[in-house]
Scaffold this motif. Structure first.
Motif, PDB file in Angstrom:
ATOM      1  N   ALA A 135       4.238  40.403  45.203  1.00  0.00           N
ATOM      2  CA  ALA A 135       3.069  39.592  45.574  1.00  0.00           C
ATOM      3  C   ALA A 135       2.895  38.402  44.627  1.00  0.00           C
ATOM      4  CB  ALA A 135       1.809  40.461  45.570  1.00  0.00           C
ATOM      5  N   PHE A 136       2.940  38.645  43.330  1.00  0.00           N
ATOM      6  CA  PHE A 136       2.755  37.557  42.366  1.00  0.00           C
ATOM      7  C   PHE A 136       3.913  36.567  42.431  1.00  0.00           C
ATOM      8  CE2 PHE A 136       4.201  35.944  38.235  1.00  0.00           C
ATOM      9  CZ  PHE A 136       3.198  35.020  37.992  1.00  0.00           C
ATOM     10  N   THR A 137       5.141  37.089  42.453  1.00  0.00           N
ATOM     11  CA  THR A 137       6.317  36.214  42.444  1.00  0.00           C
ATOM     12  C   THR A 137       6.306  35.272  43.646  1.00  0.00           C
ATOM     13  OG1 THR A 137       7.602  37.904  41.291  1.00  0.00           O
ATOM     14  CG2 THR A 137       8.835  36.160  42.404  1.00  0.00           C
ATOM     15  N   LYS A 138       5.991  35.784  44.803  1.00  0.00           N
ATOM     16  CA  LYS A 138       5.938  34.949  46.007  1.00  0.00           C
ATOM     17  C   LYS A 138       4.902  33.839  45.855  1.00  0.00           C
ATOM     18  CE  LYS A 138       7.593  37.799  49.846  1.00  0.00           C
ATOM     19  NZ  LYS A 138       7.185  38.522  51.085  1.00  0.00           N
ATOM     20  N   GLU A 139       3.730  34.204  45.329  1.00  0.00           N
ATOM     21  CA  GLU A 139       2.662  33.221  45.174  1.00  0.00           C
ATOM     22  C   GLU A 139       3.067  32.134  44.178  1.00  0.00           C
ATOM     23  OE1 GLU A 139      -1.141  31.463  45.744  1.00  0.00           O
ATOM     24  OE2 GLU A 139       0.042  32.924  46.891  1.00  0.00           O
ATOM     25  N   ALA A 140       3.687  32.531  43.076  1.00  0.00           N
ATOM     26  CA  ALA A 140       4.101  31.562  42.053  1.00  0.00           C
ATOM     27  C   ALA A 140       5.151  30.607  42.601  1.00  0.00           C
ATOM     28  CB  ALA A 140       4.636  32.298  40.825  1.00  0.00           C
ATOM     29  N   LEU A 141       6.124  31.137  43.322  1.00  0.00           N
ATOM     30  CA  LEU A 141       7.182  30.296  43.894  1.00  0.00           C
ATOM     31  C   LEU A 141       6.604  29.326  44.924  1.00  0.00           C
ATOM     32  CD1 LEU A 141      10.040  32.942  44.323  1.00  0.00           C
ATOM     33  CD2 LEU A 141       9.912  31.102  42.618  1.00  0.00           C
ATOM     34  N   SER A 142       5.625  29.799  45.690  1.00  0.00           N
ATOM     35  CA  SER A 142       5.025  28.936  46.711  1.00  0.00           C
ATOM     36  C   SER A 142       4.233  27.785  46.083  1.00  0.00           C
ATOM     37  CB  SER A 142       4.102  29.755  47.624  1.00  0.00           C
ATOM     38  OG  SER A 142       2.921  30.120  46.945  1.00  0.00           O
ATOM     39  N   LYS A 143       3.804  27.967  44.816  1.00  0.00           N
ATOM     40  CA  LYS A 143       3.066  26.929  44.106  1.00  0.00           C
ATOM     41  C   LYS A 143       3.984  25.981  43.328  1.00  0.00           C
ATOM     42  CE  LYS A 143      -1.139  28.306  45.180  1.00  0.00           C
ATOM     43  NZ  LYS A 143      -2.033  27.481  46.016  1.00  0.00           N
ATOM     44  N   GLY A 144       5.297  26.201  43.427  1.00  0.00           N
ATOM     45  CA  GLY A 144       6.241  25.286  42.795  1.00  0.00           C
ATOM     46  C   GLY A 144       6.752  25.725  41.435  1.00  0.00           C
ATOM     47  N   TYR A 145       6.374  26.929  40.965  1.00  0.00           N
ATOM     48  CA  TYR A 145       6.877  27.405  39.671  1.00  0.00           C
ATOM     49  C   TYR A 145       8.270  27.989  39.849  1.00  0.00           C
ATOM     50  CZ  TYR A 145       2.116  26.696  38.117  1.00  0.00           C
ATOM     51  OH  TYR A 145       0.905  26.121  37.811  1.00  0.00           O
ATOM     52  N   GLN A 146       9.133  27.737  38.893  1.00  0.00           N
ATOM     53  CA  GLN A 146      10.539  28.108  39.024  1.00  0.00           C
ATOM     54  C   GLN A 146      10.787  29.570  38.653  1.00  0.00           C
ATOM     55  OE1 GLN A 146      13.322  25.261  37.282  1.00  0.00           O
ATOM     56  NE2 GLN A 146      11.688  23.732  37.237  1.00  0.00           N
ATOM     57  N   LEU A 147      11.653  30.205  39.415  1.00  0.00           N
ATOM     58  CA  LEU A 147      11.992  31.611  39.191  1.00  0.00           C
ATOM     59  C   LEU A 147      12.562  31.825  37.787  1.00  0.00           C
ATOM     60  CD1 LEU A 147      12.239  34.470  40.355  1.00  0.00           C
ATOM     61  CD2 LEU A 147      14.520  33.839  41.224  1.00  0.00           C
ATOM     62  N   ASP A 148      13.306  30.848  37.294  1.00  0.00           N
ATOM     63  CA  ASP A 148      13.923  30.950  35.970  1.00  0.00           C
ATOM     64  C   ASP A 148      12.858  31.181  34.894  1.00  0.00           C
ATOM     65  OD1 ASP A 148      15.973  30.835  34.033  1.00  0.00           O
ATOM     66  OD2 ASP A 148      15.505  28.734  33.644  1.00  0.00           O
ATOM     67  N   TYR A 149      11.749  30.446  34.975  1.00  0.00           N
ATOM     68  CA  TYR A 149      10.676  30.590  33.975  1.00  0.00           C
ATOM     69  C   TYR A 149       9.855  31.847  34.205  1.00  0.00           C
ATOM     70  CZ  TYR A 149      11.892  25.830  32.730  1.00  0.00           C
ATOM     71  OH  TYR A 149      12.573  24.710  32.325  1.00  0.00           O
ATOM     72  N   LEU A 150       9.688  32.253  35.452  1.00  0.00           N
ATOM     73  CA  LEU A 150       9.003  33.511  35.750  1.00  0.00           C
ATOM     74  C   LEU A 150       9.748  34.683  35.115  1.00  0.00           C
ATOM     75  CD1 LEU A 150       8.185  32.965  39.548  1.00  0.00           C
ATOM     76  CD2 LEU A 150       6.577  32.843  37.638  1.00  0.00           C
ATOM     77  N   GLU A 151      11.073  34.589  35.149  1.00  0.00           N
ATOM     78  CA  GLU A 151      11.896  35.642  34.546  1.00  0.00           C
ATOM     79  C   GLU A 151      11.853  35.572  33.019  1.00  0.00           C
ATOM     80  OE1 GLU A 151      16.447  37.460  34.869  1.00  0.00           O
ATOM     81  OE2 GLU A 151      16.037  35.399  35.495  1.00  0.00           O
TER      82      GLU A 151
END
Length: 658
Positions: A166-182
């Motif tokens: 849920a969080f990851t999808k929302e962050a990606l949809s807002k333009g935040y990069q998966l690399d930094y989420l990881e």
């Protein structure tokens, strides 16, 4: 982009002593403030703050600058971030625009990680308050713990949905990069799948001393025995568990004001005590206490009170932490709660007055606490009692201050009913053992000290006069450059008898004009390249600006030049330690006028340069005997006459102004 007007307003409003006081415990020292360096590990204060000049200087690390520079150095803010931080602190309106996708991509890695972490904090908090799942599960849990809505908002508590991503999808949809989420540990990536690390947990944001979000602690609410009850963010570029204390941002002002810090174990302990009115409290977040965490508190106070429940494991952990606190030269007390209670539960069922009374009356000095705890284990066994006494002396040996060690040895002898001399002998053995084990390190430190001492001795014997005089010129420009003063000019006139005589004429100059004209007259260029660069920049600044603003000026400089400028400005506090005038280097005293100070320094520089020219001439003759000796003698004689005139002029200056 922040407007110039807003930046000017921030500089005009922000007070360097107030801002730095949020991060460093400052004590009044005359017209200045001093404290322990936040950039190095030290026991004696070398960090100075000048409210008058609105600058700071850390003499241990060499860093210094304006209030903005401090935030950039200490909190690793960018310049715009520092301005925004100050604007928020002083309630100054500032226009901030949402970062575009391109700007997010261009942001440096560390800053991107901060942005992701801040977004996550907001997401989890809004999910807790606004989603059906968040309210039913997360909010209900916090309400059951007795947390009010104000407390939940204050600490930014949140909830991460049970859905895998849920969080990851929302962050990606807002333009935040998966690399930094990881990288910040919010998202776990496995091959082509990604899922939320904190799925189905209530969230505790972990903030830095300045309030930046570094990471999270998450508590699971179901009965899954395979999952850890508490889960923390993994180590990252912005989050280092051993260097962070939970609640430090909310507690820092209360710690400095109360001159004491309560140390607890968990997140809810901190929150519950805050809600009860005790705000000078932080937590080690379930990890063993580290030297870095202790130093974080040491910036704000010298006093720590460790709060623990009565279980054996917790008490043992407190003993290990005590020795680390003592090693940092801090004062430590320990307070335990009744059986079955911890700080969280005890705070919930007691009023603020009862809490304060209990803490004040049950906090024991570490020596008393250790004695009472370990005596229960000894059970009148002589061998165990001997081990207990040695254990107590080990703790005392960690204290750097010899006077404190002596006092605690006396207290230990009284409590344990044992000869003080025996304890002194044991302490001496332990200290010697520590010295032997650290022998190599000690020799290196001693060697470094000898080098420094030799350098100081040489410096005292042979001061680099030209360096000091040029430094004084920069100092005068910085402190008085735009001030207008009356200066005496010596003019040559022919009297009625046809003789050439000196004639004094008083003219008004700005200090920077007088210095510039004097150096131009003799075609003098500063020898030190850094001073020369700063001098040229200052003259240009004064010619172009109506008012000299030290904060704005510092922000225009390179880091090297900025360090030199702040060092020069703050060095004024140390001048009383040196007998400069015996070396013809003049320091401005309160009773001395600026024009006298400027004139004496310029004349001394001229005198020094003449001496150097005479020395160069004599060296030329020594190395080249074919040079015309009579010509050299005549030139030297002319220079000596000029020296006499300069010496007489200094005398006249002093008699005139005095």
């Amino acid at each position: 982009m922040i407007t110039r007007e807003t930046i000017d307003k921030v500089f005009e409003t922000a007070r360097v002593e107030e801002v730095i006081g949020d991060f460093v415990q400052l004590k009044r020292a005359g017209s200045n403030y001093k404290g322990l360096s936040p950039f190095s590990d030290e026991r004696s204060p070398s960090f100075m703050v000048s409210p008058v000049k609105q600058i700071w200087k850390d003499f241990s690390s060499g860093k210094g600058g304006s209030v903005v520079t401090f935030l950039m150095e200490h909190e690793h803010f960018t310049y715009p971030e520092a301005i925004r931080f100050l604007a928020k602190k002083y309630n100054i309106e500032i226009e901030e625009t949402e970062l575009s996708q391109d700007e997010k991509i261009e942001a440096n890695e560390k800053e991107s990680m901060y942005l992701v972490s801040e977004f996550a904090k907001t997401y989890f908090h809004e999910t807790l308050l606004n989603s059906e799942e968040g309210k039913a599960i997360g909010l209900s849990y916090f309400k059951e713990r007795g947390f009010t809505s104000e407390t939940i908002t204050k600490f930014g508590l949140g909830y991460s949905p049970e859905t895998w991503d849920a969080f990851t999808k929302e962050a990606l949809s807002k333009g935040y990069q998966l690399d930094y989420l990881e990288k910040v540990g919010l998202t776990i990536v496995k091959e082509d799948k990604q899922f939320d690390r904190f799925k189905g947990r209530v969230m505790f944001p972990i903030q830095s001393l300045s309030g930046r979000n570094l990471g999270f602690g998450g508590r699971i609410l179901n009965n899954d025995k395979k999952a850890a009850k508490y889960l923390n963010s993994p180590e990252s570029e912005i989050y280092h568990k051993s260097k962070v204390l939970y609640g430090i941002f909310h507690a820092k002002q209360a710690i400095a004001k109360q001159n004491n810090c309560y140390l607890v174990e968990g997140y809810t302990d901190v929150i519950q005590l805050h809600q009860a009115g005790i705000e000078n409290v932080v937590a080690s977040s379930g990890t063993a206490l580290t030297p870095d965490q202790i130093r974080l508190v040491n910036r704000l106070t010298k006093n720590i009170t460790v709060l623990f429940d009565g279980d054996a494991a917790g008490l043992r952990a407190s003993i290990r932490g005590i020795d680390l606190i003592l090693e940092e030269g801090m004062n430590v007390k320990v307070c335990t709660f009744p059986d079955g209670d911890d700080p969280d539960s005890f705070a919930r069922k007691n009023s603020y007055e009862d809490l304060i009374y209990y803490l004040e009356n049950n906090a024991k000095d570490f020596i008393q606490f250790k004695a009472s705890l370990l005596m229960n284990e000894a059970n009148n066994d002589p061998i165990k009692k001997a081990d207990l006494i040695r254990d107590m002396v080990v703790s005392i040996s960690k204290i750097p201050d010899r006077i404190k060690r002596e006092v605690y040895i006396q207290e230990c002898a009284r409590i344990m009913d044992i000869s003080e001399q025996v304890l002194q002998n044991t302490l001496a053995q332990l200290v010697q053992k520590d010295i032997a084990e650290a022998g190599k390190k000690l020799k290196l430190e001693q060697k470094s000290f000898e080098v420094v001492r030799d350098d100081v001795t040489i410096a005292n014997e042979k001061i680099n006069i030209i360096y000091e005089l040029e430094r004084k010129i920069i100092e005068m420009l910085l402190l008085y450059g735009s001030k207008e003063e009356d200066f005496e000019d010596i003019l040559l006139k022919t009297n009625e008898e046809g003789e050439t005589v000196e004639f004094l004429e008083v003219n008004n100059y700005k200090v920077f004009e007088r210095i510039y004209l004097s150096l131009q007259e003799d075609e003098v260029e500063l020898a030190n390249p850094l001073f020369r660069s700063i001098y040229n920049g200052l003259i240009t600044y004064f010619n172009n600006a109506e008012v000299f603003n030290i904060e704005h000026y510092l922000m225009q400089l390179s880091s090297d030049d900025a360090q030199i400028v702040t060092d020069i400005l703050m060095q004024e506090e140390r001048e009383s330690l040196h007998n400069w005038e015996t070396k013809h280097i003049y320091v401005k005293h309160k009773e001395q006028s600026i024009s006298q100070y400027v004139t004496e320094t310029i004349v001394s520089l001229r005198e020094y340069l003449i001496n150097k020219l005479i020395g160069d001439l004599m060296n030329d003759y020594a190395n080249n005997p074919e040079v015309d000796l009579e010509e050299i003698k005549a030139t030297v004689n002319d220079y000596n006459k000029l020296k006499v005139n300069l010496t007489n002029r200094i005398g006249r200056i002093r008699s005139t102004y005095n």
